[in-house]
Write a protein that holds these residues in place. Sequence first.
Motif, PDB file in Angstrom:
ATOM      1  N   ASP A  42       0.861  -1.179   0.000  1.00 14.19           N
ATOM      2  CA  ASP A  42       0.000   0.000   0.000  1.00 14.19           C
ATOM      3  C   ASP A  42       0.905   1.239   0.000  1.00 14.19           C
ATOM      4  OD1 ASP A  42      -2.287  -1.554   0.107  1.00 14.19           O
ATOM      5  OD2 ASP A  42      -2.370  -1.560   2.292  1.00 14.19           O
ATOM      6  N   SER A  43       0.309   2.411  -0.213  1.00 16.52           N
ATOM      7  CA  SER A  43       1.163   3.596  -0.316  1.00 16.52           C
ATOM      8  C   SER A  43       0.456   4.876   0.122  1.00 16.52           C
ATOM      9  CB  SER A  43       1.667   3.739  -1.757  1.00 16.52           C
ATOM     10  OG  SER A  43       0.584   3.870  -2.636  1.00 16.52           O
ATOM     11  N   VAL A  44       1.264   5.908   0.282  1.00 17.75           N
ATOM     12  CA  VAL A  44       0.744   7.248   0.582  1.00 17.75           C
ATOM     13  C   VAL A  44       1.221   8.199  -0.522  1.00 17.75           C
ATOM     14  CG1 VAL A  44       0.825   6.900   3.094  1.00 17.75           C
ATOM     15  CG2 VAL A  44       2.791   7.951   1.936  1.00 17.75           C
ATOM     16  N   LEU A  94       6.419  12.763 -13.716  1.00 17.34           N
ATOM     17  CA  LEU A  94       6.183  13.864 -12.789  1.00 17.34           C
ATOM     18  C   LEU A  94       5.037  13.411 -11.900  1.00 17.34           C
ATOM     19  CD1 LEU A  94       7.045  16.762 -12.114  1.00 17.34           C
ATOM     20  CD2 LEU A  94       5.300  17.568 -13.694  1.00 17.34           C
ATOM     21  N   GLU A  95       5.287  13.330 -10.593  1.00 19.78           N
ATOM     22  CA  GLU A  95       4.323  12.713  -9.663  1.00 19.78           C
ATOM     23  C   GLU A  95       4.195  13.518  -8.379  1.00 19.78           C
ATOM     24  OE1 GLU A  95       5.470   8.693  -8.613  1.00 19.78           O
ATOM     25  OE2 GLU A  95       6.548   8.464 -10.481  1.00 19.78           O
ATOM     26  N   LEU A  96       3.198  13.126  -7.590  1.00 20.76           N
ATOM     27  CA  LEU A  96       3.138  13.614  -6.211  1.00 20.76           C
ATOM     28  C   LEU A  96       4.265  12.952  -5.434  1.00 20.76           C
ATOM     29  CD1 LEU A  96      -0.675  13.205  -5.377  1.00 20.76           C
ATOM     30  CD2 LEU A  96       0.516  15.302  -6.086  1.00 20.76           C
ATOM     31  N   CYS A  97       4.727  13.613  -4.385  1.00 24.33           N
ATOM     32  CA  CYS A  97       5.628  12.974  -3.423  1.00 24.33           C
ATOM     33  C   CYS A  97       4.863  11.754  -2.878  1.00 24.33           C
ATOM     34  CB  CYS A  97       5.912  13.975  -2.313  1.00 24.33           C
ATOM     35  SG  CYS A  97       6.716  13.293  -0.871  1.00 24.33           S
ATOM     36  N   ALA A  98       5.504  10.587  -2.877  1.00 23.19           N
ATOM     37  CA  ALA A  98       4.775   9.378  -2.487  1.00 23.19           C
ATOM     38  C   ALA A  98       5.724   8.319  -1.955  1.00 23.19           C
ATOM     39  CB  ALA A  98       4.017   8.821  -3.694  1.00 23.19           C
ATOM     40  N   GLY A  99       5.148   7.355  -1.258  1.00 25.31           N
ATOM     41  CA  GLY A  99       6.002   6.292  -0.734  1.00 25.31           C
ATOM     42  C   GLY A  99       5.208   5.071  -0.338  1.00 25.31           C
ATOM     43  N   ILE A 100       5.896   3.935  -0.284  1.00 21.82           N
ATOM     44  CA  ILE A 100       5.219   2.697   0.078  1.00 21.82           C
ATOM     45  C   ILE A 100       5.131   2.566   1.602  1.00 21.82           C
ATOM     46  CG2 ILE A 100       5.707   1.433  -2.034  1.00 21.82           C
ATOM     47  CD1 ILE A 100       8.137   0.179  -0.743  1.00 21.82           C
ATOM     48  N   VAL A 101       4.085   1.871   2.038  1.00 16.75           N
ATOM     49  CA  VAL A 101       3.888   1.616   3.465  1.00 16.75           C
ATOM     50  C   VAL A 101       4.584   0.288   3.768  1.00 16.75           C
ATOM     51  CG1 VAL A 101       2.155   1.170   5.257  1.00 16.75           C
ATOM     52  CG2 VAL A 101       1.704   2.870   3.475  1.00 16.75           C
ATOM     53  N   GLU A 113       7.579  11.319   6.618  1.00 19.70           N
ATOM     54  CA  GLU A 113       8.930  10.890   6.273  1.00 19.70           C
ATOM     55  C   GLU A 113       9.215  11.081   4.777  1.00 19.70           C
ATOM     56  OE1 GLU A 113      10.668   7.407   8.801  1.00 19.70           O
ATOM     57  OE2 GLU A 113      10.439   6.677   6.755  1.00 19.70           O
ATOM     58  N   GLU A 114       8.231  10.756   3.951  1.00 17.98           N
ATOM     59  CA  GLU A 114       8.425  10.896   2.494  1.00 17.98           C
ATOM     60  C   GLU A 114       8.604  12.369   2.105  1.00 17.98           C
ATOM     61  OE1 GLU A 114       8.988   8.587   0.237  1.00 17.98           O
ATOM     62  OE2 GLU A 114       8.606   6.920   1.590  1.00 17.98           O
ATOM     63  N   MET A 115       7.827  13.264   2.755  1.00 15.44           N
ATOM     64  CA  MET A 115       7.966  14.687   2.450  1.00 15.44           C
ATOM     65  C   MET A 115       9.369  15.180   2.778  1.00 15.44           C
ATOM     66  SD  MET A 115       4.327  16.065   3.906  1.00 15.44           S
ATOM     67  CE  MET A 115       5.009  17.653   4.260  1.00 15.44           C
ATOM     68  N   GLU A 117      12.202  13.117   3.107  1.00 15.58           N
ATOM     69  CA  GLU A 117      13.217  12.434   2.300  1.00 15.58           C
ATOM     70  C   GLU A 117      13.215  12.909   0.845  1.00 15.58           C
ATOM     71  OE1 GLU A 117      12.914   8.192   4.735  1.00 15.58           O
ATOM     72  OE2 GLU A 117      12.227   8.293   2.670  1.00 15.58           O
ATOM     73  N   GLU A 118      12.015  12.989   0.268  1.00 16.53           N
ATOM     74  CA  GLU A 118      11.950  13.279  -1.173  1.00 16.53           C
ATOM     75  C   GLU A 118      11.991  14.771  -1.471  1.00 16.53           C
ATOM     76  OE1 GLU A 118       8.725  11.169  -3.100  1.00 16.53           O
ATOM     77  OE2 GLU A 118       9.648   9.228  -2.675  1.00 16.53           O
ATOM     78  N   CYS A 119      11.358  15.591  -0.617  1.00 17.39           N
ATOM     79  CA  CYS A 119      11.232  17.021  -0.955  1.00 17.39           C
ATOM     80  C   CYS A 119      11.945  17.944   0.019  1.00 17.39           C
ATOM     81  CB  CYS A 119       9.752  17.401  -1.052  1.00 17.39           C
ATOM     82  SG  CYS A 119       8.881  16.429  -2.289  1.00 17.39           S
TER      83      CYS A 119
HETATM   84  N1  LIG Z   1      15.427  -2.698  -6.021  1.00 20.86           N
HETATM   85  C1  LIG Z   1      14.123  -2.390  -6.030  1.00 20.86           C
HETATM   86  N2  LIG Z   1      13.270  -3.124  -6.788  1.00 20.86           N
HETATM   87  C2  LIG Z   1      11.949  -2.818  -6.836  1.00 20.86           C
HETATM   88  O1  LIG Z   1      11.164  -3.487  -7.499  1.00 20.86           O
HETATM   89  C3  LIG Z   1      11.521  -1.730  -6.067  1.00 20.86           C
HETATM   90  N3  LIG Z   1      10.336  -1.194  -5.877  1.00 20.86           N
HETATM   91  C4  LIG Z   1      10.540  -0.202  -5.017  1.00 20.86           C
HETATM   92  N4  LIG Z   1      11.822  -0.112  -4.693  1.00 20.86           N
HETATM   93  C5  LIG Z   1      12.446   0.789  -3.726  1.00 20.86           C
HETATM   94  O2  LIG Z   1      11.505   1.028  -2.733  1.00 20.86           O
HETATM   95  C6  LIG Z   1      11.455   2.400  -2.499  1.00 20.86           C
HETATM   96  C7  LIG Z   1      10.121   2.867  -3.062  1.00 20.86           C
HETATM   97  O3  LIG Z   1      10.037   4.238  -3.023  1.00 20.86           O
HETATM   98  P1  LIG Z   1       8.821   4.951  -2.340  1.00 20.86           P
HETATM   99  O4  LIG Z   1       8.610   4.399  -0.966  1.00 20.86           O
HETATM  100  O5  LIG Z   1       9.085   6.422  -2.474  1.00 20.86           O
HETATM  101  O6  LIG Z   1       7.543   4.534  -3.185  1.00 20.86           O
HETATM  102  P2  LIG Z   1       7.202   4.967  -4.656  1.00 20.86           P
HETATM  103  O7  LIG Z   1       8.090   4.259  -5.603  1.00 20.86           O
HETATM  104  O8  LIG Z   1       7.218   6.460  -4.738  1.00 20.86           O
HETATM  105  O9  LIG Z   1       5.736   4.438  -4.969  1.00 20.86           O
HETATM  106  C8  LIG Z   1       4.504   4.984  -4.510  1.00 20.86           C
HETATM  107  O10 LIG Z   1       4.032   6.117  -5.211  1.00 20.86           O
HETATM  108  C9  LIG Z   1       3.604   5.923  -6.563  1.00 20.86           C
HETATM  109  C10 LIG Z   1       3.048   7.237  -7.074  1.00 20.86           C
HETATM  110  O11 LIG Z   1       1.837   7.578  -6.458  1.00 20.86           O
HETATM  111  C11 LIG Z   1       2.569   4.827  -6.669  1.00 20.86           C
HETATM  112  O12 LIG Z   1       2.303   4.611  -8.036  1.00 20.86           O
HETATM  113  C12 LIG Z   1       3.102   3.586  -6.042  1.00 20.86           C
HETATM  114  O13 LIG Z   1       2.068   2.630  -6.069  1.00 20.86           O
HETATM  115  C13 LIG Z   1       3.481   3.876  -4.608  1.00 20.86           C
HETATM  116  O14 LIG Z   1       3.981   2.716  -3.973  1.00 20.86           O
HETATM  117  C14 LIG Z   1      12.618   3.056  -3.206  1.00 20.86           C
HETATM  118  O15 LIG Z   1      13.719   3.091  -2.346  1.00 20.86           O
HETATM  119  C15 LIG Z   1      12.846   2.113  -4.342  1.00 20.86           C
HETATM  120  O16 LIG Z   1      14.135   2.146  -4.767  1.00 20.86           O
HETATM  121  C16 LIG Z   1      12.439  -1.039  -5.304  1.00 20.86           C
HETATM  122  N5  LIG Z   1      13.737  -1.357  -5.283  1.00 20.86           N
END
Ligand SMILES: Nc1nc(=O)c2ncn([C@@H]3O[C@H](COP(=O)(O)OP(=O)(O)O[C@H]4O[C@H](CO)[C@@H](O)[C@H](O)[C@H]4O)[C@@H](O)[C@H]3O)c2[nH]1
Length: 211
Positions: A42-44, A94-101, A113-115, A117-119
């Motif tokens: 899931d994500s934010v 080009l996306e919103l700041c976002a991250g996985i839970v 935390e994402e705000m 780390e990313e921004c």
């Molecule tokens: N090695 C490796 N393999 C992966 O498959 C792989 N997959 C991820 N990662 C690593 O996990 C971290 C993921 O980064 P975030 O926590 O910032 O999450 P986002 O990628 O921004 O994704 C969110 O936001 C998106 C936009 O709304 C939505 O589409 C997604 O659903 C939503 O999850 C990074 O550190 C990356 O490096 C992988 N690392």
Amino acid sequence: MENITKIWLGPLPEDSPYVKPFRMYYVQNGVEKNWDLLKVHDSVAIVLFNTTRQKLVLVRQFRPAVYHGVIASEKGGFDKADLKAFPPSIGVTLELCAGIVDKSMSWQEIAREEMLEECGYDVPVERIEQVMVYRSGVGSSGAKQAMYYCEVTDADKAHGGGGVDDELIEVVELSLEEAKRMVQQGAVNNSPPSCLMGLMWFFANKAPSSA
Ligand SMILES: Nc1nc(=O)c2ncn([C@@H]3O[C@H](COP(=O)(O)OP(=O)(O)O[C@H]4O[C@H](CO)[C@@H](O)[C@H](O)[C@H]4O)[C@@H](O)[C@H]3O)c2[nH]1
Ligand SMILES: [Mg+2]
């Protein structure tokens, strides 16, 4: 960011911490059916508005899935990456700041935390407002995403952002006019629906009345 010199494909290891494929079986109306699924995190996502600069704060990054998707839709498949015909820039979004839970913290804490780390914006969770919760990938993952809104000022800026570890993220500030153009003409930067929806929500609910 786009200094990518080689791209190739391989099979998914069974212990991937990010994606787990499997098949679900069910009986509907007396008929046995099945569906192939992906378990993902899931994500934010956060709509960030810098009130000092009157700018929306977004992120640009190379997305392997988008690079693959762009080529697959154009060529009907992807066997080998041809970096000359298909430069890595076609996979930049080009996306919103976002991250996985992926941590045992509250979702708001993860957004905070994402705000940072990313921004590079350091704000207390109390200033992060929940906007809406929805499901993405309804045909493949059904993952949940929570969208938040946060107003920041230049005084909240702790550093330049850019992500952690080996993440390569560029912070992009859009003026209200630029963001409005984006939602009027649709994505031109591979923007995901969450980004377009977040900007539309902002214009419907938060933008200064002149925007
Ligand atoms: N090695 C490796 N393999 C992966 O498959 C792989 N997959 C991820 N990662 C690593 O996990 C971290 C993921 O980064 P975030 O926590 O910032 O999450 P986002 O990628 O921004 O994704 C969110 O936001 C998106 C936009 O709304 C939505 O589409 C997604 O659903 C939503 O999850 C990074 O550190 C990356 O490096 C992988 N690392
Ligand atoms: Mg992210």
